[in-house]
Scaffold this active site. Structure first.
Site, short mmCIF file in Angstrom:
data_model
loop_
_atom_site.label_atom_id
_atom_site.label_comp_id
_atom_site.label_asym_id
_atom_site.label_seq_id
_atom_site.Cartn_x
_atom_site.Cartn_y
_atom_site.Cartn_z
N GLY B 41 -32.87 5.39 -37.47
CA GLY B 41 -33.76 6.17 -36.60
C GLY B 41 -33.23 7.58 -36.46
O GLY B 41 -32.02 7.81 -36.33
N GLY B 43 -34.69 9.98 -34.24
CA GLY B 43 -35.19 10.66 -33.04
C GLY B 43 -34.04 11.33 -32.31
O GLY B 43 -32.96 11.56 -32.87
N ARG B 338 -46.02 7.50 -11.64
CA ARG B 338 -46.93 7.09 -12.70
C ARG B 338 -47.51 5.70 -12.49
O ARG B 338 -48.71 5.48 -12.67
CB ARG B 338 -46.20 7.12 -14.05
CG ARG B 338 -45.87 8.52 -14.48
CD ARG B 338 -45.03 8.53 -15.74
NE ARG B 338 -44.80 9.90 -16.19
CZ ARG B 338 -44.05 10.23 -17.22
NH1 ARG B 338 -43.43 9.30 -17.92
NH2 ARG B 338 -43.90 11.49 -17.57
#
Lengths: 233, 646, 251
Positions: B41, B43, B338
């Site tokens: 990965g 990211g 949220r």
């Protein structure tokens, strides 16, 4: 430094600098040509042409000018060939519909080749006759330079006679428009290439470039046209 | 028998990380070259970790399924990154960032990890500035801050609405610098398909080259997974199309504990679903709630008329509008967290007051703000978001209210890790969204970027080195050991099995079915009946997949359907574990809302006495039920209170 | 208002880098004008799979215009006939019922086709690796506010930094030049004091790598800027020229 001229930006620098140099030349050339429009039978023009031909400074600049042309043409072709290779052989079936890109900027080589063809004709018409082969029309005439009667080549007569032919005038008008198009991109582009541009100066340079390009292009065309229309006989 | 030991260093909270660093074991430079680390990965967490390992002198291999490390989905984060710099002098501190994050996570995160996160947050900002990240600045030339949900201070650093992009590019550039120096070898379009264990330790991976279809073996002394979250189990989410949970799931299948899988975050301000072809959901930044007012029609007949296209939102008189967040939560109004905002919107739509052609949307209205501040001020703040909305929906939000609806956004759950970010498998580390550690049951805005970079730049370089110090005499493996050969054969069999089904349905059609089941039963509001139904439904979807999926093409060369199918196999199983975990957690906390556990006013009710633990699930192989092991959470430095936004 | 339209698609199909490739014609029906262009391709692929054919391979990921993964040359434009957006943000309301849509991969010698509409953009990573960074290691850096940066410089740097590395500039350029991409990164870093330190070295190395990889020479047509989904200005190219020339002249 040597690697500079091998790099993409270095090669373009040569294009930009030679372009700027040629543009300065065009401006001087046009200034002298404008004297063709003084209705004195060509005396002023002949005097100016004499000055240009005998000036030692011009003698130095003339080969430089030739080098400028050669560099601009050779590198132009070289860069375009490289660019074609970089582009690859595949073409877009749906064409290119990008808006806001000037036609001239996409066709600098075609315009350049047109101008080169014209240049050959132009050199054959004048430079070859004046510098190499000579021509009966060029026989010396006497003009007053600063009150002194001087024998000078009658370049005016050669030009006047050349522009008596309609096809020549048409070729010159077309070349003038081609030149304007070439310069309309070339002017701004030269500054961009040498790094003298940003979002503000780009607008100024584009406007200035267009004014310059059409002034020069139309200027040359107009002189040829007026010579044909009003200066014969 | 898997042992869950968080290995939290002794001593006071504020001293733990300092003490760890002082006590950790080091590897000398000449030995570092002999040690290999695989990072999966690219990211924020993966790229920053790999770059740092490379700089330290380790030998690194990094893998991405995309064509470039810069495509990782961290790039899509808009809002910003938190840090406790206290530049605005508004009373911020490491302690406050720590307590806000623990509270925001509804007290389901590990204190020591969160404190360390807050502690290194400031270094992240310094690091990114030094890398040339163009953060927003004030006229005086200093860094600008904005405020975000769940905090009373301005601690969010940002780069326009593209903070994630800029931070990722910073990490990507640091990574490419190491690639150039050959300390890191980059594998693009290359997907982890199995983790290889030798003597119980992670010693390499099996990957599939997505261009040629070849199966490759890669060995190392340690493996780091930084592969993001599993939100795409819902098919529709704000995640990228390629985001998947497969690497984390491979870890689970190899024996690593998977923690709190049911904790998924639902973001309230996304552009609503428009039709059956919808492929993903687009997030509109949370910052819009600073100036937009959320409402639905107060009369059900008005809502009906809007749905049928007979009325426009602008036709509804002020007194006929229900500003439901302001009504229910007068203190926080439109700025509730949220999870609270999402549930309130769902409640109104379920009651029939929703708008849009589907009835699954609420309005986010800027009329009052435009009147108060002028259109120019609103354009300066949100111009790019309004433009994006208009491109997608073809409505002008300056004139008509925006339509929004909640969508799956982030998964707080993930592979269980200890304080060193090591999973229950020695040598297998997990960082960023892929692990479970720092956000508890709900993540605060602008904290994901902070965690990804904290893990990659400032935690793993210490903890992985500490682990590797025991392996300086362990030679490299050739990849021809029997463990690698067996793993490769298993992978090849798995792919062949998928190709051999030759059924009638596309991968996406089955994935959509899974997504619907997940959204209906394991979505914003959950109950025991629904979750049981979900488990059954997911089992039948699994059967459908294994009997009826159709993969055109072969395993050679690029085969995108095969890639998707391989990921869907794992999504189906992840979905099942999410439902099982949600069913077992008989409380409401953060993003996990059980309808049976709410107050009379419909607010989430936590049961700290029974559920203040991390649920760690262990795979028992085959169709056996997973085993639950608990990591009890101790709260010594924050007091547990019920969240109240009224 | 949204409606459904029928379209004819001419899609480039090429099984492998060595395959010759060609256009295939497909009919798609009842496409909602509210769907995105990539959703149209999803529908096409579903249709192809149901017919037992191989779906069209195309690059895409975030589908919100920031990852730079999606490409596609649509009806004469990289990223299609809308301004300042990527293909994933292009919506079908830009097309009419009965339209024929040509869908092609990026065309440039620097971006060879891998399969169908997918091209290899590794070259961009290689250019960044040559110098598109500030040479700092993790840790040991000064405080973020140690050096004030004029807001205008930070803003202009951010303008350049918004490049998503999609390659539309190269695809649009008649010269296959990557100058807009390279200049955006060089300019972003040259505008900041942190990046200015090694600006000369960066410009030289990045341009040298770009040339080595066979990208063309910029002739300042400005097509890249028009088609750039992030509206990056070619003023950055002028800055790169400046940085590069002054660096080389000092050698």
């Amino acid at each position: 430094m040597s690697s500079l001229l091998c790099s993409s930006i270095g090669k373009k620098l040569l294009m930009g600098l030679s372009g700027l140099f040629l543009m300065m030349f065009l401006l001087i050339h046009l200034t002298v040509n404008s004297l063709l429009l003084i209705p004195d039978g060509g005396d002023t023009f002949n005097a100016a042409a004499h000055f240009m031909a005998t000036n030692p400074f011009i003698a130095v600049v003339e080969p430089l000018l030739a080098i400028g042309f050669i560099v601009h043409i050779v590198w132009g072709i070289l860069l375009t060939l490289q660019n074609r290779k970089a582009r690859g052989s595949a073409r877009y079936a749906s064409g290119n519909k990008t808006k806001g890109v000037t036609w001239a900027s996409q066709n600098m080589l075609i315009l350049g080749i047109t101008l080169f063809a014209f240049l050959v004709l132009h050199v054959a018409h004048f430079w070859v006759k004046m510098k190499l082969t000579g021509d009966p029309l060029l026989n010396d005439v006497t003009v007053n330079i600063a009150g002194v009667p001087t024998e000078v080549e009658n370049a005016y007569a050669l030009i006047n006679a050349t522009f008596a032919e309609l096809w020549v005038v048409i070729v010159y008008v077309v070349a003038g428009i081609g030149l304007a198009l070439h310069l309309s991109h070339g002017f701004w582009s030269s500054f961009q290439t040498i790094g003298f541009s940003n979002d503000i100066w780009r607008k100024r340079l584009t406007i200035l470039g267009n004014v310059y390009a059409w002034f020069v292009g139309i200027g040359f065309s107009l002189i040829a046209l007026l010579q044909y229309l009003f200066f014969q006989g | 028998m898997v042992k869950i030991d968080a290995k939290i260093p002794e001593g006071p909270l504020a001293q733990k990380w300092t003490k760890y660093k002082a006590d950790q074991k080091l590897v000398n430079p000449s030995n570092k070259r002999k040690l290999d680390i695989i990072v999966v990965g690219t990211g924020l967490a993966g790229a920053s970790a790999a770059a740092s390992f490379g700089e330290m002198g380790f030998n690194v291999k990094i893998f991405t399924i995309q064509d470039s490390p810069r495509r990782a989905h961290s790039i899509a984060a808009q809002g910003g990154i938190n840090a406790a710099k206290n530049y605005p002098n508004d009373g911020d501190s490491i302690g406050r960032l720590f307590s806000d994050t623990v509270k925001g996570g509804d007290y389901r995160a590990r204190e020591a990890n969160v404190y360390r996160l807050a502690e290194v947050s400031n270094e992240i900002i310094d690091q990114c500035v030094a890398q040339g990240v163009p953060f927003a600045r004030e006229y005086g030339g200093l860094l600008d801050n904005r405020s975000f949900g769940g905090a009373q201070v301005s601690r969010t650093f940002y780069a326009r609405g593209q903070t994630g992009q800029q931070l990722l590019l910073g990490a990507y550039q640091a990574l490419m610098r190491q690639v150039e120096k050959k300390t890191v070898k980059l594998y693009t379009r290359n997907e982890l398909v199995e983790i290889v264990l030798v003597d119980g330790k992670a010693r390499g991976i099996i990957s599939r080259n997505l261009v040629t279809g070849e199966i490759e073996r890669h060995s190392a002394h340690a493996v780091v997974l930084a592969t993001g979250g599993y939100g795409n189990a819902f098919f529709l989410s704000t995640n990228a199309m390629g985001s998947n949970g497969s690497a984390a799931w491979r870890a689970y299948k190899k024996g690593a504990a998977f923690a709190n899988p049911c904790f998924a975050q639902i973001h309230p301000t996304c552009i609503p679903v428009h039709g059956e072809f919808q492929s993903k959901l687009t997030l509109m930044s949370e910052s819009l709630r600073n100036d937009g007012r959320i409402w639905v029609p107060a009369k059900i007949e008005d809502a009906e008329a809007i749905k049928n296209g007979k009325l426009k939102p602008t036709d509804i008189a002020e007194e006929d509008r229900d500003y439901f967040l302001e009504r229910r939560y007068p203190a926080f109004g439109n700025l509730v967290p949220r999870d609270v905002a999402s549930r309130a919107a769902k409640e109104r739509c379920d009651a029939g007051f929703g708008v849009g052609s589907t009835g699954l949307a609420v309005y986010l209205d800027f009329k009052d703000s435009i009147e108060r501040l002028g259109k120019d001020a609103i354009e300066a703040r949100y111009g790019n978001l309004f433009q994006m909305y208009e491109k997608i929906v073809d409505d002008n939000p300056y004139e008509t209210p925006m339509m929004i609806y909640p969508a799956i956004h982030y998964t707080m759950g993930g592979v269980w890790v200890d304080y060193e970010l090591q999973t229950t498998i020695p040598g297998l580390f997990c960082a960023g969204e892929a692990n479970f550690s720092d956000h508890g049951a709900n993540r605060l805005g602008a904290s994901a970027l902070m965690q990804g970079l904290a893990d990659g730049y400032f935690v793993l370089p210490y903890t992985v080195q500490n682990y590797l110090s025991d392996f300086i005499n362990t030679p490299r493996m050739s990849g021809n050991e029997k463990e690698f050969v067996e793993a490769e054969n298993e992978v090849k069999e798995r792919f062949q099995k998928i190709l051999d089904i030759k059924g009638n349905r596309s991968v996406d059609s089955i994935h959509k079915e899974l997504g619907l089941a997940m959204w209906d039963f394991v979505g914003m509001a959950r109950n025991a009946d629904g979750l049981k139904k979900a488990v059954d439904k997911i089992k039948s979807i699994k059967k459908e997949f294994w009997s009826n999926v159709r993969i055109p093409g072969s395993k050679e060369g690029m085969n995108i359907e095969l890639e998707k199918a391989n990921r869907l196999v794992d999504f189906i199983e992840i979905g099942e574990l999410m439902a099982i975990d949600a069913l077992h957690r008989e409380e409401s906390c953060g993003g996990h809302f059980r309808e049976e556990h709410q107050t009379e006013e419909g607010e989430a009710m936590r049961h700290d006495e029974k559920f203040a633990y991390v649920a760690c699930w262990i795979d028992k192989g085959g169709d056996k039920d997973p085993e639950l092991i608990k990591e009890e959470l101790e709260f010594k430095d924050v007091k547990l209170i019920q969240r109240n936004y009224k | 208002m949204e409606k459904n339209i029928n379209l004819t698609l001419k899609v480039w199909r090429q099984n492998s880098p060595k395959d010759k490739g060609g256009f295939e014609t497909y009919q798609v029906k009842d496409i909602s004008t509210g769907s995105s262009f990539l959703e149209l391709l999803d529908v096409l692929n579903e249709q192809l799979i149901n017919e037992g054919k191989e779906p069209v391979a195309f690059d895409h990921d975030c589908r919100e215009g920031i990852c730079g993964m999606c490409s596609l040359y649509i009806n004469g434009h990289p990223h299609g006939p809308d301004s300042e957006i990527t293909t994933c943000q292009l919506h079908m309301r830009k097309f009419n019922d009965g339209d024929t849509i040509w869908i092609e991969p990026w065309r440039s010698a620097g971006f060879p086709v891998i399969k169908d509409l997918i091209v290899d953009r590794d070259a961009f990573d290689k250019i960044i690796a040559a110098g598109g960074y500030v040479s700092v290691n993790t840790g040991g850096v000064p405080d973020g506010n140690a050096i004030p940066i004029p807001k205008d410089n930070a803003d202009e740097s951010m303008d350049a930094a918004s490049c998503i590395g999609c390659g539309a500039c190269v695809a649009a350029c008649k010269n296959g030049s990557a100058m807009l991409f390279v200049s955006a990164k060089a300019s972003q870093l040259a505008l900041l004091p942190q990046g200015k330190v090694e600006a000369a070295r960066r410009a030289k190395n990045m341009v040298a790598r770009m040339d080595d990889l066979g990208f063309g020479n910029c002739t300042n047509t400005g097509a890249c800027e028009v088609e750039c989904p992030k509206g990056i200005s070619i003023a950055h190219i002028a800055r790169l020229n400046r940085e590069y020339l002054s660096a080389k002249l000092q050698d």
